[in-house]
Design a protein around this motif. Structure first.
Motif, PDB file in Angstrom:
ATOM      1  N   GLY A 379      -8.051  -8.482 -20.431  1.00 36.12           N
ATOM      2  CA  GLY A 379      -8.668  -8.017 -19.191  1.00 36.12           C
ATOM      3  C   GLY A 379      -8.785  -9.120 -18.157  1.00 36.12           C
ATOM      4  O   GLY A 379      -8.515  -8.910 -16.963  1.00 36.12           O
ATOM      5  N   ALA A 380      -9.171 -10.333 -18.626  1.00 36.95           N
ATOM      6  CA  ALA A 380      -9.281 -11.473 -17.715  1.00 36.95           C
ATOM      7  C   ALA A 380      -7.919 -11.835 -17.131  1.00 36.95           C
ATOM      8  O   ALA A 380      -7.790 -12.137 -15.936  1.00 36.95           O
ATOM      9  CB  ALA A 380      -9.886 -12.669 -18.448  1.00 36.95           C
ATOM     10  N   LEU A 381      -6.877 -11.806 -17.991  1.00 34.38           N
ATOM     11  CA  LEU A 381      -5.528 -12.122 -17.525  1.00 34.38           C
ATOM     12  C   LEU A 381      -5.058 -11.113 -16.479  1.00 34.38           C
ATOM     13  O   LEU A 381      -4.520 -11.492 -15.424  1.00 34.38           O
ATOM     14  CB  LEU A 381      -4.571 -12.129 -18.720  1.00 34.38           C
ATOM     15  N   VAL A 382      -5.277  -9.833 -16.763  1.00 36.74           N
ATOM     16  CA  VAL A 382      -4.870  -8.788 -15.814  1.00 36.74           C
ATOM     17  C   VAL A 382      -5.651  -8.908 -14.514  1.00 36.74           C
ATOM     18  O   VAL A 382      -5.097  -8.738 -13.412  1.00 36.74           O
ATOM     19  CB  VAL A 382      -5.072  -7.395 -16.448  1.00 36.74           C
ATOM     20  N   LEU A 383      -6.942  -9.226 -14.603  1.00 34.01           N
ATOM     21  CA  LEU A 383      -7.775  -9.355 -13.406  1.00 34.01           C
ATOM     22  C   LEU A 383      -7.278 -10.481 -12.501  1.00 34.01           C
ATOM     23  O   LEU A 383      -7.155 -10.308 -11.274  1.00 34.01           O
ATOM     24  CB  LEU A 383      -9.230  -9.607 -13.809  1.00 34.01           C
ATOM     25  N   VAL A 384      -6.967 -11.639 -13.112  1.00 32.36           N
ATOM     26  CA  VAL A 384      -6.481 -12.774 -12.322  1.00 32.36           C
ATOM     27  C   VAL A 384      -5.165 -12.430 -11.641  1.00 32.36           C
ATOM     28  O   VAL A 384      -4.960 -12.705 -10.445  1.00 32.36           O
ATOM     29  CB  VAL A 384      -6.322 -14.022 -13.223  1.00 32.36           C
ATOM     30  N   LEU A 385      -4.253 -11.803 -12.397  1.00 33.25           N
ATOM     31  CA  LEU A 385      -2.953 -11.441 -11.823  1.00 33.25           C
ATOM     32  C   LEU A 385      -3.113 -10.386 -10.722  1.00 33.25           C
ATOM     33  O   LEU A 385      -2.462 -10.461  -9.668  1.00 33.25           O
ATOM     34  CB  LEU A 385      -2.034 -10.903 -12.924  1.00 33.25           C
ATOM     35  N   ALA A 386      -3.992  -9.416 -10.974  1.00 35.79           N
ATOM     36  CA  ALA A 386      -4.192  -8.362  -9.984  1.00 35.79           C
ATOM     37  C   ALA A 386      -4.767  -8.920  -8.691  1.00 35.79           C
ATOM     38  O   ALA A 386      -4.302  -8.585  -7.590  1.00 35.79           O
ATOM     39  CB  ALA A 386      -5.112  -7.285 -10.551  1.00 35.79           C
ATOM     40  N   LEU A 387      -5.772  -9.792  -8.809  1.00 36.06           N
ATOM     41  CA  LEU A 387      -6.372 -10.393  -7.618  1.00 36.06           C
ATOM     42  C   LEU A 387      -5.359 -11.257  -6.874  1.00 36.06           C
ATOM     43  O   LEU A 387      -5.279 -11.233  -5.638  1.00 36.06           O
ATOM     44  CB  LEU A 387      -7.593 -11.231  -8.011  1.00 36.06           C
ATOM     45  N   GLY A 388      -4.579 -12.047  -7.660  1.00 39.93           N
ATOM     46  CA  GLY A 388      -3.622 -12.947  -7.033  1.00 39.93           C
ATOM     47  C   GLY A 388      -2.491 -12.231  -6.338  1.00 39.93           C
ATOM     48  O   GLY A 388      -1.991 -12.679  -5.297  1.00 39.93           O
ATOM     49  N   VAL A 389      -2.070 -11.093  -6.896  1.00 40.61           N
ATOM     50  CA  VAL A 389      -0.916 -10.377  -6.342  1.00 40.61           C
ATOM     51  C   VAL A 389      -1.323  -9.340  -5.291  1.00 40.61           C
ATOM     52  O   VAL A 389      -0.688  -9.221  -4.233  1.00 40.61           O
ATOM     53  CB  VAL A 389      -0.116  -9.699  -7.482  1.00 40.61           C
ATOM     54  N   PHE A 390      -2.382  -8.618  -5.571  1.00 41.67           N
ATOM     55  CA  PHE A 390      -2.709  -7.486  -4.696  1.00 41.67           C
ATOM     56  C   PHE A 390      -3.662  -7.821  -3.545  1.00 41.67           C
ATOM     57  O   PHE A 390      -3.713  -7.083  -2.567  1.00 41.67           O
ATOM     58  CB  PHE A 390      -3.286  -6.343  -5.534  1.00 41.67           C
ATOM     59  N   LEU A 391      -4.406  -8.915  -3.651  1.00 47.31           N
ATOM     60  CA  LEU A 391      -5.279  -9.293  -2.530  1.00 47.31           C
ATOM     61  C   LEU A 391      -4.482  -9.535  -1.247  1.00 47.31           C
ATOM     62  O   LEU A 391      -4.856  -9.039  -0.169  1.00 47.31           O
ATOM     63  CB  LEU A 391      -6.113 -10.517  -2.898  1.00 47.31           C
ATOM     64  N   PRO A 392      -3.381 -10.337  -1.307  1.00 41.19           N
ATOM     65  CA  PRO A 392      -2.589 -10.550  -0.079  1.00 41.19           C
ATOM     66  C   PRO A 392      -2.017  -9.231   0.471  1.00 41.19           C
ATOM     67  O   PRO A 392      -1.986  -9.029   1.683  1.00 41.19           O
ATOM     68  CB  PRO A 392      -1.469 -11.493  -0.538  1.00 41.19           C
ATOM     69  N   ILE A 393      -1.558  -8.362  -0.445  1.00 42.95           N
ATOM     70  CA  ILE A 393      -1.015  -7.073   0.007  1.00 42.95           C
ATOM     71  C   ILE A 393      -2.112  -6.252   0.689  1.00 42.95           C
ATOM     72  O   ILE A 393      -1.904  -5.612   1.721  1.00 42.95           O
ATOM     73  CB  ILE A 393      -0.413  -6.313  -1.193  1.00 42.95           C
ATOM     74  N   TRP A 394      -3.305  -6.263   0.097  1.00 44.48           N
ATOM     75  CA  TRP A 394      -4.432  -5.545   0.688  1.00 44.48           C
ATOM     76  C   TRP A 394      -4.768  -6.098   2.067  1.00 44.48           C
ATOM     77  O   TRP A 394      -5.011  -5.340   3.013  1.00 44.48           O
ATOM     78  CB  TRP A 394      -5.621  -5.654  -0.253  1.00 44.48           C
ATOM     79  N   ASP A 395      -4.805  -7.449   2.167  1.00 44.94           N
ATOM     80  CA  ASP A 395      -5.123  -8.077   3.452  1.00 44.94           C
ATOM     81  C   ASP A 395      -4.085  -7.703   4.508  1.00 44.94           C
ATOM     82  O   ASP A 395      -4.418  -7.384   5.662  1.00 44.94           O
ATOM     83  CB  ASP A 395      -5.197  -9.600   3.293  1.00 44.94           C
ATOM     84  N   MET A 396      -2.803  -7.762   4.132  1.00 47.09           N
ATOM     85  CA  MET A 396      -1.743  -7.442   5.085  1.00 47.09           C
ATOM     86  C   MET A 396      -1.793  -5.974   5.494  1.00 47.09           C
ATOM     87  O   MET A 396      -1.562  -5.628   6.661  1.00 47.09           O
ATOM     88  CB  MET A 396      -0.375  -7.788   4.487  1.00 47.09           C
ATOM     89  N   SER A 397      -2.121  -5.121   4.553  1.00 45.70           N
ATOM     90  CA  SER A 397      -2.240  -3.683   4.894  1.00 45.70           C
ATOM     91  C   SER A 397      -3.366  -3.448   5.863  1.00 45.70           C
ATOM     92  O   SER A 397      -3.254  -2.655   6.808  1.00 45.70           O
ATOM     93  CB  SER A 397      -2.475  -2.872   3.610  1.00 45.70           C
ATOM     94  N   SER A 398      -4.490  -4.164   5.656  1.00 44.49           N
ATOM     95  CA  SER A 398      -5.646  -4.020   6.547  1.00 44.49           C
ATOM     96  C   SER A 398      -5.277  -4.477   7.962  1.00 44.49           C
ATOM     97  O   SER A 398      -5.640  -3.838   8.970  1.00 44.49           O
ATOM     98  CB  SER A 398      -6.820  -4.834   6.017  1.00 44.49           C
ATOM     99  N   VAL A 399      -4.545  -5.597   8.057  1.00 42.42           N
ATOM    100  CA  VAL A 399      -4.143  -6.131   9.361  1.00 42.42           C
ATOM    101  C   VAL A 399      -3.221  -5.154  10.069  1.00 42.42           C
ATOM    102  O   VAL A 399      -3.342  -4.884  11.272  1.00 42.42           O
ATOM    103  CB  VAL A 399      -3.474  -7.511   9.197  1.00 42.42           C
ATOM    104  N   MET A 400      -2.280  -4.593   9.313  1.00 44.66           N
ATOM    105  CA  MET A 400      -1.320  -3.648   9.905  1.00 44.66           C
ATOM    106  C   MET A 400      -2.028  -2.374  10.396  1.00 44.66           C
ATOM    107  O   MET A 400      -1.705  -1.840  11.462  1.00 44.66           O
ATOM    108  CB  MET A 400      -0.256  -3.284   8.881  1.00 44.66           C
ATOM    109  N   LEU A 401      -3.035  -1.925   9.653  1.00 47.57           N
ATOM    110  CA  LEU A 401      -3.761  -0.722  10.070  1.00 47.57           C
ATOM    111  C   LEU A 401      -4.562  -0.975  11.332  1.00 47.57           C
ATOM    112  O   LEU A 401      -4.612  -0.142  12.237  1.00 47.57           O
ATOM    113  CB  LEU A 401      -4.687  -0.258   8.938  1.00 47.57           C
ATOM    114  N   LYS A 402      -5.206  -2.161  11.398  1.00 42.89           N
ATOM    115  CA  LYS A 402      -5.979  -2.514  12.586  1.00 42.89           C
ATOM    116  C   LYS A 402      -5.060  -2.651  13.806  1.00 42.89           C
ATOM    117  O   LYS A 402      -5.395  -2.258  14.914  1.00 42.89           O
ATOM    118  CB  LYS A 402      -6.755  -3.794  12.358  1.00 42.89           C
ATOM    119  N   GLY A 403      -3.912  -3.269  13.564  1.00 43.85           N
ATOM    120  CA  GLY A 403      -2.965  -3.464  14.687  1.00 43.85           C
ATOM    121  C   GLY A 403      -2.423  -2.138  15.157  1.00 43.85           C
ATOM    122  O   GLY A 403      -2.168  -1.941  16.355  1.00 43.85           O
ATOM    123  N   GLY A 404      -2.245  -1.208  14.206  1.00 44.54           N
ATOM    124  CA  GLY A 404      -1.740   0.090  14.594  1.00 44.54           C
ATOM    125  C   GLY A 404      -2.770   0.868  15.401  1.00 44.54           C
ATOM    126  O   GLY A 404      -2.449   1.635  16.283  1.00 44.54           O
TER     127      GLY A 404
END
Length: 404
Positions: A379-404
């Protein structure tokens, strides 16, 4: 250690010969003199002959156990030991053991004692085995000693198997996790790194750490291998010392879940070996010192030796056992009862049976015990990977939605 060939004369003046491992010529000469053999010629075996021995069939503990049971059966039936050994030599399947039995027959034919003949084969018969045979020769109870030794070896094999089973599952889980981490860092994270680089995004700290570690593993894998090899070499060098081996043996018994199985297995072997020694007629002091060599744990061995030192000073077995700090209250109570009633060997046998039952139960339930820990790590391994991989995608999606 080098292998030496020797020729010498027994106390009766008969010629004997054989091969034996030793650190040097002087060590072998001393060992032969202790075995009541006067050496005449000692020479180191040729390298080619020594190398050939590496490919010889080994004598396993199972072979020695079957050998002991066969000898018990034949001696109990009234067959003389020379005829018994001859029959075993002709029927045994292991060629190396057959060769050893033949050398035992030659030594007995030369007038030597069986224990002294067995002492020439330390790789087949350990100190505990030889000491028990010596007790059997002294008491005239050799057939029953062979039966007890066969049961003892069977018990030792069982306990080793249980301990290995206890360690196998955790090692498998750790290995699987290590492989998963390597695959993720080499194959998965680089793909996400390309995506993040093309977007020129400001990455979170955890993502930067994952990318940096992945890059290091791919570009400097040889450094990682060197570090692992260095760590393994340092560890082996440390546990090859007396202090290091004792500390490692103590640490093994503190490993979560598996440690208690190792401890109980070691204590079961101690109790059973001690019961066998005292039941066979060895004095308590001699039994403790002998058993200390057989438990295969330097930390427990030191505690057992401290018991023998305390008894030598006039202290009771219970007091010395309490001072070691390795026995629980139930075992101490059984030792107290055994010491007072004079049935210590029987109660030590009960202690061994109790620990053996505990080990069997712990091994059977090992999967259920280790599963929560495994789930936490995964669970700890999956959590670290999920945060590391999906946080940037989430941030970029948020920026794109605001810009739109």
């Amino acid at each position: 250690m080098p292998i030496f060939e020797y020729k010498g004369r027994s106390e009766e003046g008969l010629m004997v010969s054989g091969t034996q491992e030793a650190t040097d010529l002087d060590a072998l000469g001393t060992a032969l003199m202790l075995s009541k053999i006067t050496p005449i010629e000692i020479k180191q075996q040729a390298a080619a002959a020594a190398a050939f021995k590496l490919f010889e069939e080994k004598v396993t503990s199972l072979d020695v156990m079957l050998f002991s049971r066969q000898l018990y059966t034949l001696l109990k039936a009234g067959i003389p030991i020379m005829r018994a050994l001859s029959g075993i030599q002709s029927s045994v399947g292991n060629k190396q053991l057959a060769r050893v039995v033949g050398q035992l027959r030659a030594s007995l034919d030369a007038g030597r004692e069986l224990s002294a003949a067995m002492a020439e084969h330390p790789k087949v018969f350990d100190n505990f085995y030889i000491s028990m045979i010596r007790v059997g020769e002294t008491t005239g109870n050799l057939d029953n000693i062979f039966l007890r030794l066969a049961e003892h070896i069977e018990f030792e094999r069982f306990m080793r198997g249980q301990i290995k089973s206890a360690l196998r599952y955790p090692l498998f889980v750790m290995t699987a996790m290590a492989i998963a981490i390597v695959v993720i860092n080499i194959m998965v994270i680089p793909q996400f790194e390309k995506v993040f680089a093309s977007m020129h995004a400001d990455l979170p700290l955890i993502t930067k750490i994952l990318i940096a570690f992945s890059s290091f593993m791919r570009n400097y894998w040889f450094v990682l291998i060197a570090m692992i090899a260095g760590a393994v070499w340092t560890f082996k060098s440390y546990i090859s010392t007396v202090a290091g081996r004792s500390q490692w043996d103590r640490f093994k018994m503190r490993i979560p879940i598996a440690g208690k199985i190792i401890f109980k297995g070691t204590m079961a072997r101690f109790a059973r070996s001690f019961a066998l020694s005292t039941r066979s007629g060895l004095p308590i002091l001699s039994a403790l010192r002998l058993v200390a060599q057989t438990v295969e744990n330097d930390y427990i061995s030191a505690k057992i030796l401290s018991m023998s030192s305390g008894i030598e000073r006039g202290e009771t077995i219970l007091r010395t056992a309490t001072q070691t700090g390795v026995f629980n209250s139930l075992v101490l109570q059984m030792i107290a009862v055994g010491e007072e009633s004079g049935s210590l060997d029987e109660l030590m046998q009960e202690i061994a049976d109790m620990y053996q039952a505990d080990v069997e139960y712990d091994v059977k339930t090992l999967g259920a015990q280790i599963e929560p820990i495994m789930i936490m790590f995964l669970g700890a391994l999956v959590l670290v990977l999920a945060l590391g991989v999906f946080l940037p995608i989430w941030d970029m999606s948020s920026v794109m939605l605001k810009g739109g």
